[in-house]
Write an enzyme that holds these catalytic residues in place. Structure first.
Site: not given
Length: 435
Positions: A224, A240
């Site tokens: 990420e 997410k």
């Protein structure tokens, strides 16, 4: 500045091991590494970095030296010129664990592996590539050293209580969603660098990073991006939504719960960047893209903004740290409540690791899938997930196991050392993680 073409050589993991052997032989601090996709390169290695503990406010700052006269965002053959910079980490701010709150150090030169497989030596000073560094790239004949980690599964009941408490807080209107986490712990024999070299080579994370010092070591296998800044443009790509890699990725876009998680965090990132961005410049450039990561599928979105020249890296971190995807919405309330729901401090987990170059800019990951090594042989790995009103505690626990699976199943190198003290009377594979 100076740039030299070294040419083809070993893989990032092979060269990192060779640089570590060079550092030991010359009594230098260990190397540091960024592998995967950083600054448009396949790897950025610093041959030796004196990574010391520091104040979080001092992390990722560039000293006022002649380096600042270097033209920014200079292009080089096959990518962006990096040259050097400050490499290190800042831990999650709401509770200390075994490692310092921040650590890192400055490097005047780096090795860059471009996407075509060519290695380059880059220096912020007019200095040539040392012969032994070039040799480490061209002929990294260092055999992997053995390592072993024995993991202990976290407390499932404690995690369930945290999820239930979070859902109750959502019902009361205290938060819309929050990230509830747990921690694997264990013991290690062997070098953290060898663990990182093996794990990065086997799992291929896009935002992997390794930093070590007298305080311990950090092996981040993150997928990420927290922040990427080039001149006046900053982007953030929150993750997410998660499914195991053997599941149908289309199910992520069809999941009301996962889509709601992602969209709410995108709004939180927009708010964070909007605190320092030029008014009207914050925009979503990519929404709900399904992307693979080690062992899982994720939903990924990207938010971009334009920053005034007066906004420093410290200003940007003050506005956006800790990362939105690992806190909750509203962020202040979520952070306060998370500290009550999680029985252990997060440590470096959910913080950030990366590099700030005076030439190439700033790139930071979100320190998930990150193994922390203390000086006593202890290791820790945090995992967690976003909780919404639709969350099922059993499914949230399984998501934690899915995220940890690619790392906690890497229990030893192919050349196995003897057992750790904690495992001498334990089965050969003490952790079984369901998939």
């Amino acid at each position: 500045m100076r740039i030299e073409r070294i040419g083809p050589g070993g893989s990032a993991s092979e060269v990192l091991r060779a640089l570590a052997r060079r550092a030991r032989g010359r009594h230098l601090p260990p190397p540091a590494a960024l592998t995967g996709t950083w600054f448009g390169a396949a790897a950025v290695l610093a041959p030796s970095v004196a990574a010391a503990s520091c104040s979080p406010t001092a992390a990722f700052t560039i000293p006022p030296t002649p380096h600042e006269t270097v033209p920014r965002e200079t292009t080089a053959p096959e990518g962006l010129l990096i040259g050097g910079g400050w490499i290190g980490y800042v831990a999650y701010p709401d509770g200390a664990d075994a490692l310092p709150a921040a650590a890192g150090g400055w490097t005047d030169h780096v090795l860059r592996l471009d996407t075509s497989g060519c290695w380059w030596f880059e220096s912020l000073r007019d200095e040539p590539c040392p012969d032994d560094v070039a040799l480490a790239v061209r002929r990294p004949d260092t055999a992997p050293e053995p390592w072993r980690i024995d993991w202990t599964v976290p407390d499932r009941d404690a995690h369930r209580r945290g999820v239930d408490d979070c859902r109750a807080a959502i019902t009361r209107g205290d938060v819309y969603q929050a990230c509830v986490c747990t921690r694997f712990r264990g013991t290690v024999t062997g070098s953290p660098l060898d663990f990182f070299a093996d794990a990065a080579a086997r799992t291929h994370p896009t935002r992997a990073a390794f930093v070590a010092g007298p305080w311990g070591a950090v092996a981040s296998l993150s997928p990420e991006v927290f922040l990427s800044r080039r001149g006046d443009t900053v982007t953030s790509s929150p993750i997410k939504g998660t499914l195991p890699l053997d599941a149908d990725p289309a199910l992520l876009r069809a999941s009301v719960k996962d889509v709601a998680e992602n969209v709410m965090i995108v709004d939180l990132v927009r708010n964070d960047l909007g605190r320092v961005a030029t008014p009207g410049s914050v925009r979503v450039t990519d929404l709900l893209r399904v992307a693979p990561a080690p062992g899982v599928w994720h939903l990924v979105s990207t938010v971009a903004a334009t920053l005034p020249d007066t906004v420093t890296t410290t200003d940007l971190l003050d506005a956006a740290f800790p990362p939105a995807s690992v806190t909750g919405c509203p962020k202040h309330s979520a952070r306060h409540l998370i500290a009550q729901w999680e029985p252990q401090p997060r440590g470096l987990f959910c913080g950030t690791v990366g590099l700030h170059s005076p030439v190439a800019g700033l790139e930071l990951n979100v320190a998930i899938r990150t193994v922390e090594f203390d000086t006593a042989g202890g290791v820790a790995l945090g995992v967690g997930g976003g909780i919404t009103i639709d969350s099922d505690p059993d499914a949230e626990w399984q998501e934690c196991l899915d995220k940890a699976h690619s790392l906690v199943t890497l229990t030893a190198s192919s050349t196995r050392p003897g057992p750790t003290p904690a495992s001498r009377n334990a089965p050969a594979d003490p952790v079984s993680v369901p998939t």
